[in-house]
Design an enzyme around this catalytic site. Structure first.
Site, PDB file in Angstrom:
ATOM      1  N   TYR A 143       0.830  -1.216   0.000  1.00 35.21           N
ATOM      2  CA  TYR A 143       0.000   0.000   0.000  1.00 35.21           C
ATOM      3  C   TYR A 143       0.862   1.263   0.000  1.00 35.21           C
ATOM      4  O   TYR A 143       0.409   2.317  -0.426  1.00 35.21           O
ATOM      5  CB  TYR A 143      -0.879   0.053   1.264  1.00 35.21           C
ATOM      6  CG  TYR A 143      -2.149  -0.749   1.205  1.00 35.21           C
ATOM      7  CD1 TYR A 143      -2.129  -2.108   0.939  1.00 35.21           C
ATOM      8  CD2 TYR A 143      -3.375  -0.149   1.451  1.00 35.21           C
ATOM      9  CE1 TYR A 143      -3.292  -2.845   0.920  1.00 35.21           C
ATOM     10  CE2 TYR A 143      -4.547  -0.882   1.438  1.00 35.21           C
ATOM     11  CZ  TYR A 143      -4.506  -2.225   1.173  1.00 35.21           C
ATOM     12  OH  TYR A 143      -5.664  -2.951   1.155  1.00 35.21           O
ATOM     13  N   LYS A 198       3.907 -14.992   2.907  1.00 34.58           N
ATOM     14  CA  LYS A 198       4.040 -15.768   1.661  1.00 34.58           C
ATOM     15  C   LYS A 198       5.533 -15.962   1.437  1.00 34.58           C
ATOM     16  O   LYS A 198       6.120 -15.558   0.427  1.00 34.58           O
ATOM     17  CB  LYS A 198       3.355 -14.998   0.517  1.00 34.58           C
ATOM     18  CG  LYS A 198       3.253 -15.749  -0.790  1.00 34.58           C
ATOM     19  CD  LYS A 198       2.223 -16.878  -0.777  1.00 34.58           C
ATOM     20  CE  LYS A 198       2.287 -17.653  -2.082  1.00 34.58           C
ATOM     21  NZ  LYS A 198       1.472 -18.896  -2.048  1.00 34.58           N
ATOM     22  N   ASP A 231      -2.285 -18.163   1.385  1.00 39.31           N
ATOM     23  CA  ASP A 231      -3.298 -18.951   0.660  1.00 39.31           C
ATOM     24  C   ASP A 231      -3.849 -20.040   1.570  1.00 39.31           C
ATOM     25  O   ASP A 231      -5.065 -20.250   1.659  1.00 39.31           O
ATOM     26  CB  ASP A 231      -2.734 -19.517  -0.654  1.00 39.31           C
ATOM     27  CG  ASP A 231      -1.368 -20.182  -0.508  1.00 39.31           C
ATOM     28  OD1 ASP A 231      -0.750 -20.087   0.577  1.00 39.31           O
ATOM     29  OD2 ASP A 231      -0.918 -20.808  -1.496  1.00 39.31           O
ATOM     30  N   ASP A 255      -5.916  -7.169   4.901  1.00 41.00           N
ATOM     31  CA  ASP A 255      -7.115  -6.611   4.270  1.00 41.00           C
ATOM     32  C   ASP A 255      -7.993  -7.741   3.749  1.00 41.00           C
ATOM     33  O   ASP A 255      -9.194  -7.807   4.024  1.00 41.00           O
ATOM     34  CB  ASP A 255      -6.697  -5.681   3.122  1.00 41.00           C
ATOM     35  CG  ASP A 255      -7.891  -5.093   2.402  1.00 41.00           C
ATOM     36  OD1 ASP A 255      -8.844  -4.679   3.098  1.00 41.00           O
ATOM     37  OD2 ASP A 255      -7.887  -5.052   1.153  1.00 41.00           O
ATOM     38  N   ASP A 259     -11.788  -9.489   5.461  1.00 40.36           N
ATOM     39  CA  ASP A 259     -13.090  -9.604   4.784  1.00 40.36           C
ATOM     40  C   ASP A 259     -13.594 -11.044   4.862  1.00 40.36           C
ATOM     41  O   ASP A 259     -14.779 -11.300   5.086  1.00 40.36           O
ATOM     42  CB  ASP A 259     -12.986  -9.191   3.305  1.00 40.36           C
ATOM     43  CG  ASP A 259     -13.295  -7.708   3.098  1.00 40.36           C
ATOM     44  OD1 ASP A 259     -13.004  -6.902   4.004  1.00 40.36           O
ATOM     45  OD2 ASP A 259     -13.824  -7.349   2.022  1.00 40.36           O
TER      46      ASP A 259
HETATM   47  C1  IPM Z   1     -10.143  -1.492   4.538  1.00 41.99           C
HETATM   48  C2  IPM Z   1     -10.453  -1.000   3.158  1.00 41.99           C
HETATM   49  C3  IPM Z   1      -9.340  -0.101   2.674  1.00 41.99           C
HETATM   50  C4  IPM Z   1      -8.071  -0.928   2.637  1.00 41.99           C
HETATM   51  C5  IPM Z   1      -9.600   0.573   1.311  1.00 41.99           C
HETATM   52  C6  IPM Z   1     -10.883   1.360   1.317  1.00 41.99           C
HETATM   53  C7  IPM Z   1      -8.446   1.412   0.865  1.00 41.99           C
HETATM   54  O1  IPM Z   1     -10.686  -2.056   2.297  1.00 41.99           O
HETATM   55  O2  IPM Z   1      -9.979  -0.674   5.457  1.00 41.99           O
HETATM   56  O3  IPM Z   1     -10.074  -2.719   4.724  1.00 41.99           O
HETATM   57  O4  IPM Z   1      -7.800  -1.638   1.654  1.00 41.99           O
HETATM   58  O5  IPM Z   1      -7.329  -0.876   3.620  1.00 41.99           O
HETATM   59 MN    MN Z   2     -10.720  -4.002   3.228  1.00 37.46          MN
END
Ligand code: IPM
Ligand code: MN
Length: 373
Positions: A143, A198, A231, A255, A259
């Site tokens: 990032y 990784k 993975d 990240d 999710d």
């Molecule tokens: C998160 C989001 C952010 C990230 C985006 C919106 C840049 O997905 O906070 O998880 O990737 O960190």
């Molecule tokens: Mn995210």
């Protein structure tokens, strides 16, 4: 206690869920005798529209003078085609993280018992609940590589002709300080730490693994440490999530895995986060995005925003009792069958499906019922 909070609601569903977050903080303030002063400021696409920049100086000033930042969500199709440095993500959210040194991102993935039927896994795989803490490194890795390549004299430009390049860079101190946060958290929990990398492919991951091993051996030998390729970690999360206690990982892996972890707990609308600096200053935001597709419809689940407020009380202000009161109130609301659409199931009674504001009102109302002052 009196605290000043920078309120950055952002775009999409941000303003709707933030309203509920503040409602619940107000209920906490009233019950426990605190004063929370809110200073609202624009961030993301709405700030770009008003000021020509997604993170205007005005907003920076508000954050500089606040005790903590309470953040909604930013982004949307309207601003996707702007030059990268003016997009809500690259022009506001990432700079906020780096300006305030918010390197430690805590993302608890917890299943609230009453939501077991909304989770994506068969209930036998979640027996006894689920309580994972993902510690995501937030200011390094791919990032932020582009910010570092000049100083490392690697820069040839990020896009050349037909090529696009991103740099995944980590330094020893960056890895050590996030390992420290993860170890401290593990010590307060099950003393089990999984480091995800990784290392079979990436140099930055080889360094990551070496530094984590050395750090844990030297400082926290009592912690049970294991390593997983990212993975495999994704597969393990989706099949046997209960093996995890604390997961520590680099920015992008964290990240993606968070999710996935949120889907396991029922909905991405349930997961809060705290992003903390070395001095303890923090930004508190749900892990989900601005969901422009459902914005303005009163459908969004405000619980991740509300839970991020609970994390702010605990980590920024040291108000653990108040933070727990929010979690208990949410638990009771869910036990009583109330749901937003994303966490409703076939068994949910129609009159218990709440709108965004309906859920905020319910949680605020239940705060006053939580026992103890
Ligand atoms: C998160 C989001 C952010 C990230 C985006 C919106 C840049 O997905 O906070 O998880 O990737 O960190
Ligand atoms: Mn995210």
């Amino acid at each position: 206690m009196k605290k000043c909070i920078a309120v950055l609601a952002g775009d999409g569903i941000g303003p709707e869920i933030m309203k509920e977050g503040l409602k619940v903080l107000d209920a906490v303030a009233k019950k426990y005798g605190h004063t929370f002063e809110y200073k609202e400021a624009l961030v993301g696409g709405c700030a770009y529209d008003a000021y020509g920049h997604p993170l205007p100086d005005e907003t920076r000033k508000v954050c500089d003078s606040a005790d903590a930042i309470y953040f909604g969500a930013v982004g949307g199709p309207k601003w996707e085609t702007l030059p990268a440095e003016l997009t809500p993500e690259r022009g506001a959210l990432l700079p906020l993280r780096s300006i305030y040194g918010l390197f430690a991102n805590l993302r608890p993935a917890v299943i609230f018992g009453p939501l077991a039927d909304a989770a994506s896994l068969k209930s036998e795989r979640l027996k006894g609940g689920l309580d994972i803490l993902i510690v995501r490194e937030l200011t390094g890795g791919v990032y932020f590589g582009r910010n570092k390549v000049t100083s490392l004299a690697l820069k040839e430009g990020t896009v050349q002709g037909e090529y696009a390049v991103d740099y995944m860079i980590y330094s020893v101190p960056e890895i050590e300080r996030i390992a420290k946060v993860a170890c401290e958290a593990a010590m307060k929990r099950g003393k089990k730490l999984t480091s995800v990398d990784k290392a079979n492919v990436l140099e930055s991951s080889k360094l990551w693994r070496k530094v984590v091993i050395d750090y844990v051996q030297k400082k926290y030998p009592m912690i049970q440490l294991n390593h997983m390729y990212v993975d495999n970690a994704a597969m393990q999360l989706a099949t046997n999530p209960k093996q995890f206690d604390v997961i520590v990982t680099e920015n992008m892996f964290g990240d993606i895995l968070s999710d996935l972890a949120s889907a396991i707990t029922g909905s991405i609308g349930m997961l809060p986060s705290a992003s903390l600096s070395e001095t303890g200053f923090g930004l508190f935001e749900p892990i989900h995005g601005s969901a422009p597709d459902i914005a303005g419809q009163g459908k969004a689940n405000p619980l991740a925003q509300i839970l991020s407020g609970a994390m702010m009380l605990k980590y920024a202000f040291g108000l653990s009792k108040e933070s727990n009161a929010i979690e208990h109130a949410i638990m009771s609301v869910l036990e009583d069958g109330y749901r937003t659409g994303d966490i409703a199931s076939a068994n949910t009674l129609k009159d218990k499906i709440l709108s965004t504001s309906g859920m905020g009102i319910k949680v605020a109302e239940y705060i006053s019922k939580v026992e103890g002052k």
